[in-house]
Design a protein around this motif. Structure first.
Motif, PDB file in Angstrom:
ATOM      1  N   ILE A  12     -54.833  16.963  -1.075  1.00 29.95           N
ATOM      2  CA  ILE A  12     -55.627  15.750  -0.845  1.00 29.95           C
ATOM      3  C   ILE A  12     -55.510  14.872  -2.087  1.00 29.95           C
ATOM      4  O   ILE A  12     -55.617  15.361  -3.212  1.00 29.95           O
ATOM      5  CB  ILE A  12     -57.109  16.081  -0.599  1.00 29.95           C
ATOM      6  CG1 ILE A  12     -57.266  16.920   0.664  1.00 29.95           C
ATOM      7  CG2 ILE A  12     -57.943  14.800  -0.514  1.00 29.95           C
ATOM      8  CD1 ILE A  12     -58.675  17.428   0.876  1.00 29.95           C
ATOM      9  N   VAL A  13     -55.306  13.570  -1.869  1.00 26.63           N
ATOM     10  CA  VAL A  13     -55.327  12.605  -2.960  1.00 26.63           C
ATOM     11  C   VAL A  13     -56.525  11.696  -2.733  1.00 26.63           C
ATOM     12  O   VAL A  13     -56.640  11.048  -1.691  1.00 26.63           O
ATOM     13  CB  VAL A  13     -54.020  11.783  -3.034  1.00 26.63           C
ATOM     14  CG1 VAL A  13     -54.121  10.728  -4.134  1.00 26.63           C
ATOM     15  CG2 VAL A  13     -52.830  12.704  -3.277  1.00 26.63           C
ATOM     16  N   TYR A  14     -57.423  11.696  -3.697  1.00 27.69           N
ATOM     17  CA  TYR A  14     -58.608  10.847  -3.649  1.00 27.69           C
ATOM     18  C   TYR A  14     -58.234   9.515  -4.275  1.00 27.69           C
ATOM     19  O   TYR A  14     -57.950   9.444  -5.473  1.00 27.69           O
ATOM     20  CB  TYR A  14     -59.763  11.512  -4.398  1.00 27.69           C
ATOM     21  CG  TYR A  14     -60.152  12.832  -3.776  1.00 27.69           C
ATOM     22  CD1 TYR A  14     -61.067  12.891  -2.726  1.00 27.69           C
ATOM     23  CD2 TYR A  14     -59.565  14.017  -4.219  1.00 27.69           C
ATOM     24  CE1 TYR A  14     -61.407  14.097  -2.142  1.00 27.69           C
ATOM     25  CE2 TYR A  14     -59.903  15.234  -3.633  1.00 27.69           C
ATOM     26  CZ  TYR A  14     -60.808  15.261  -2.599  1.00 27.69           C
ATOM     27  OH  TYR A  14     -61.142  16.461  -2.017  1.00 27.69           O
ATOM     28  N   LEU A  15     -58.207   8.483  -3.472  1.00 31.49           N
ATOM     29  CA  LEU A  15     -57.871   7.128  -3.919  1.00 31.49           C
ATOM     30  C   LEU A  15     -59.184   6.409  -4.194  1.00 31.49           C
ATOM     31  O   LEU A  15     -59.950   6.126  -3.270  1.00 31.49           O
ATOM     32  CB  LEU A  15     -57.061   6.403  -2.844  1.00 31.49           C
ATOM     33  CG  LEU A  15     -55.757   7.087  -2.417  1.00 31.49           C
ATOM     34  CD1 LEU A  15     -55.163   6.388  -1.190  1.00 31.49           C
ATOM     35  CD2 LEU A  15     -54.762   7.103  -3.566  1.00 31.49           C
ATOM     36  N   LEU A  16     -59.458   6.121  -5.457  1.00 33.79           N
ATOM     37  CA  LEU A  16     -60.728   5.505  -5.853  1.00 33.79           C
ATOM     38  C   LEU A  16     -60.583   3.998  -5.868  1.00 33.79           C
ATOM     39  O   LEU A  16     -59.685   3.462  -6.518  1.00 33.79           O
ATOM     40  CB  LEU A  16     -61.149   6.013  -7.230  1.00 33.79           C
ATOM     41  CG  LEU A  16     -61.185   7.531  -7.416  1.00 33.79           C
ATOM     42  CD1 LEU A  16     -61.793   7.886  -8.767  1.00 33.79           C
ATOM     43  CD2 LEU A  16     -61.923   8.232  -6.293  1.00 33.79           C
ATOM     44  N   VAL A  17     -61.489   3.327  -5.160  1.00 34.23           N
ATOM     45  CA  VAL A  17     -61.419   1.874  -5.015  1.00 34.23           C
ATOM     46  C   VAL A  17     -62.713   1.253  -5.525  1.00 34.23           C
ATOM     47  O   VAL A  17     -63.802   1.594  -5.058  1.00 34.23           O
ATOM     48  CB  VAL A  17     -61.230   1.475  -3.534  1.00 34.23           C
ATOM     49  CG1 VAL A  17     -61.188  -0.033  -3.376  1.00 34.23           C
ATOM     50  CG2 VAL A  17     -59.984   2.122  -2.954  1.00 34.23           C
ATOM     51  N   SER A  95     -53.035  -4.178   0.200  1.00 34.33           N
ATOM     52  CA  SER A  95     -51.609  -3.849   0.253  1.00 34.33           C
ATOM     53  C   SER A  95     -51.276  -2.701  -0.700  1.00 34.33           C
ATOM     54  O   SER A  95     -50.476  -1.815  -0.371  1.00 34.33           O
ATOM     55  CB  SER A  95     -50.754  -5.075  -0.062  1.00 34.33           C
ATOM     56  OG  SER A  95     -51.049  -5.567  -1.357  1.00 34.33           O
ATOM     57  N   SER A  96     -51.906  -2.678  -1.856  1.00 35.57           N
ATOM     58  CA  SER A  96     -51.696  -1.591  -2.815  1.00 35.57           C
ATOM     59  C   SER A  96     -52.241  -0.283  -2.259  1.00 35.57           C
ATOM     60  O   SER A  96     -51.592   0.772  -2.365  1.00 35.57           O
ATOM     61  CB  SER A  96     -52.360  -1.934  -4.142  1.00 35.57           C
ATOM     62  OG  SER A  96     -52.212  -0.888  -5.061  1.00 35.57           O
ATOM     63  N   ARG A  97     -53.425  -0.332  -1.668  1.00 35.31           N
ATOM     64  CA  ARG A  97     -54.007   0.879  -1.074  1.00 35.31           C
ATOM     65  C   ARG A  97     -53.094   1.422   0.021  1.00 35.31           C
ATOM     66  O   ARG A  97     -52.870   2.638   0.116  1.00 35.31           O
ATOM     67  CB  ARG A  97     -55.405   0.580  -0.537  1.00 35.31           C
ATOM     68  CG  ARG A  97     -56.389   0.193  -1.630  1.00 35.31           C
ATOM     69  CD  ARG A  97     -57.802   0.092  -1.149  1.00 35.31           C
ATOM     70  NE  ARG A  97     -58.117  -1.015  -0.286  1.00 35.31           N
ATOM     71  CZ  ARG A  97     -58.607  -2.188  -0.683  1.00 35.31           C
ATOM     72  NH1 ARG A  97     -58.782  -2.431  -1.980  1.00 35.31           N
ATOM     73  NH2 ARG A  97     -58.910  -3.122   0.190  1.00 35.31           N
ATOM     74  N   ASP A  98     -52.552   0.528   0.839  1.00 30.15           N
ATOM     75  CA  ASP A  98     -51.649   0.953   1.910  1.00 30.15           C
ATOM     76  C   ASP A  98     -50.398   1.618   1.346  1.00 30.15           C
ATOM     77  O   ASP A  98     -49.920   2.616   1.888  1.00 30.15           O
ATOM     78  CB  ASP A  98     -51.257  -0.243   2.796  1.00 30.15           C
ATOM     79  CG  ASP A  98     -52.412  -0.747   3.648  1.00 30.15           C
ATOM     80  OD1 ASP A  98     -53.429  -0.019   3.813  1.00 30.15           O
ATOM     81  OD2 ASP A  98     -52.301  -1.879   4.153  1.00 30.15           O
ATOM     82  N   GLU A  99     -49.876   1.093   0.233  1.00 29.12           N
ATOM     83  CA  GLU A  99     -48.697   1.699  -0.403  1.00 29.12           C
ATOM     84  C   GLU A  99     -49.007   3.106  -0.911  1.00 29.12           C
ATOM     85  O   GLU A  99     -48.190   4.018  -0.757  1.00 29.12           O
ATOM     86  CB  GLU A  99     -48.213   0.824  -1.562  1.00 29.12           C
ATOM     87  CG  GLU A  99     -47.584  -0.481  -1.139  1.00 29.12           C
ATOM     88  CD  GLU A  99     -47.311  -1.405  -2.318  1.00 29.12           C
ATOM     89  OE1 GLU A  99     -47.448  -0.972  -3.488  1.00 29.12           O
ATOM     90  OE2 GLU A  99     -46.964  -2.576  -2.069  1.00 29.12           O
ATOM     91  N   TRP A 100     -50.163   3.280  -1.531  1.00 26.39           N
ATOM     92  CA  TRP A 100     -50.541   4.603  -2.037  1.00 26.39           C
ATOM     93  C   TRP A 100     -50.757   5.580  -0.887  1.00 26.39           C
ATOM     94  O   TRP A 100     -50.367   6.752  -0.978  1.00 26.39           O
ATOM     95  CB  TRP A 100     -51.779   4.515  -2.929  1.00 26.39           C
ATOM     96  CG  TRP A 100     -51.464   3.984  -4.295  1.00 26.39           C
ATOM     97  CD1 TRP A 100     -51.596   2.695  -4.729  1.00 26.39           C
ATOM     98  CD2 TRP A 100     -50.937   4.717  -5.401  1.00 26.39           C
ATOM     99  NE1 TRP A 100     -51.187   2.595  -6.037  1.00 26.39           N
ATOM    100  CE2 TRP A 100     -50.782   3.817  -6.472  1.00 26.39           C
ATOM    101  CE3 TRP A 100     -50.591   6.051  -5.590  1.00 26.39           C
ATOM    102  CZ2 TRP A 100     -50.298   4.214  -7.723  1.00 26.39           C
ATOM    103  CZ3 TRP A 100     -50.109   6.446  -6.832  1.00 26.39           C
ATOM    104  CH2 TRP A 100     -49.960   5.539  -7.871  1.00 26.39           C
ATOM    105  N   LYS A 101     -51.386   5.135   0.192  1.00 25.41           N
ATOM    106  CA  LYS A 101     -51.588   6.006   1.354  1.00 25.41           C
ATOM    107  C   LYS A 101     -50.243   6.484   1.894  1.00 25.41           C
ATOM    108  O   LYS A 101     -50.069   7.671   2.198  1.00 25.41           O
ATOM    109  CB  LYS A 101     -52.340   5.259   2.464  1.00 25.41           C
ATOM    110  CG  LYS A 101     -53.782   4.968   2.165  1.00 25.41           C
ATOM    111  CD  LYS A 101     -54.333   4.151   3.333  1.00 25.41           C
ATOM    112  CE  LYS A 101     -55.682   3.596   3.085  1.00 25.41           C
ATOM    113  NZ  LYS A 101     -56.144   2.745   4.215  1.00 25.41           N
ATOM    114  N   LYS A 102     -49.299   5.564   2.012  1.00 20.39           N
ATOM    115  CA  LYS A 102     -47.966   5.905   2.516  1.00 20.39           C
ATOM    116  C   LYS A 102     -47.283   6.898   1.578  1.00 20.39           C
ATOM    117  O   LYS A 102     -46.672   7.878   2.023  1.00 20.39           O
ATOM    118  CB  LYS A 102     -47.121   4.651   2.695  1.00 20.39           C
ATOM    119  CG  LYS A 102     -45.732   4.926   3.269  1.00 20.39           C
ATOM    120  CD  LYS A 102     -44.984   3.653   3.529  1.00 20.39           C
ATOM    121  CE  LYS A 102     -43.626   3.842   4.155  1.00 20.39           C
ATOM    122  NZ  LYS A 102     -42.965   5.110   4.079  1.00 20.39           N
TER     123      LYS A 102
END
Length: 172
Positions: A12-17, A95-102
């Motif tokens: 799991i990667v926790y993406l902090l926004v 757009s950055s969040r979408d890149e990291w999710k991908k």
């Protein structure tokens, strides 16, 4: 939460926004302790010094770009190895969040988008205290800079985000 995935589980990667001062690092260190944390700001500080002190503020993004690329590679490696990760980076743009999710999905992992909303007045209070520090998480932020940050920030909506309320972050 463990730093290593177990058995056939995917990392799991926790993406902090959230904006500067929203509590991302505090949450990562207190709530996600034990998960491998990668901080872009800390790496920029380690290699180039303090924002607006050791280099001009406008140079930040130029210095940050190769570090972000390095962190992207490291996230992919860790996920492929089954290691859970916290990406301690603001991820202001959708757009950055979408890149990291991908990136996470392509590496075989799962992502969790954690959003840290904070009212402007509270951010100003926190930043007033933080602006007096000199560590890698203490970027000097003025009130006008914060206004600029708000202008450039895409609030997560319908992106699979989990809102982290202030009372779930631990003491500030």
């Amino acid at each position: 939460m463990t730093a290593q995935g177990s058995g056939g589980s995917r990392a799991i990667v926790y993406l902090l926004v959230g904006l500067t001062g929203s509590g991302k690092t505090t949450y990562a260190k207190r709530v996600l302790a034990g998960v491998t944390r990668l901080s872009v700001d800390e790496l920029v500080h380690e290699r180039h010094g303090r924002y607006g002190v050791d280099y001009p503020e406008p140079q930040y993004f130029e210095l940050e770009a190769p570090i972000v690329a390095e962190v992207r590679e490291r996230v992919a490696e860790l996920v492929a190895a089954g290691t859970d990760v916290v990406l301690d980076h603001g991820l202001w743009l959708r757009s950055s969040r979408d890149e990291w999710k991908k990136l996470v999905e392509d590496a075989g992992g799962r992502w969790r988008l954690l959003y840290f909303p904070v009212e402007r007045a509270e951010l100003l209070r926190r930043l007033e205290k933080r602006n007096k520090r000199t560590d890698g998480n203490a970027l000097m932020v003025t009130e006008s800079a914060l206004d600029d940050f708000y202008e450039r920030f895409d609030v997560p909506e319908g992106e699979g985000e989990l809102v982290i309320e202030p009372d779930l972050r631990g003491p500030a």
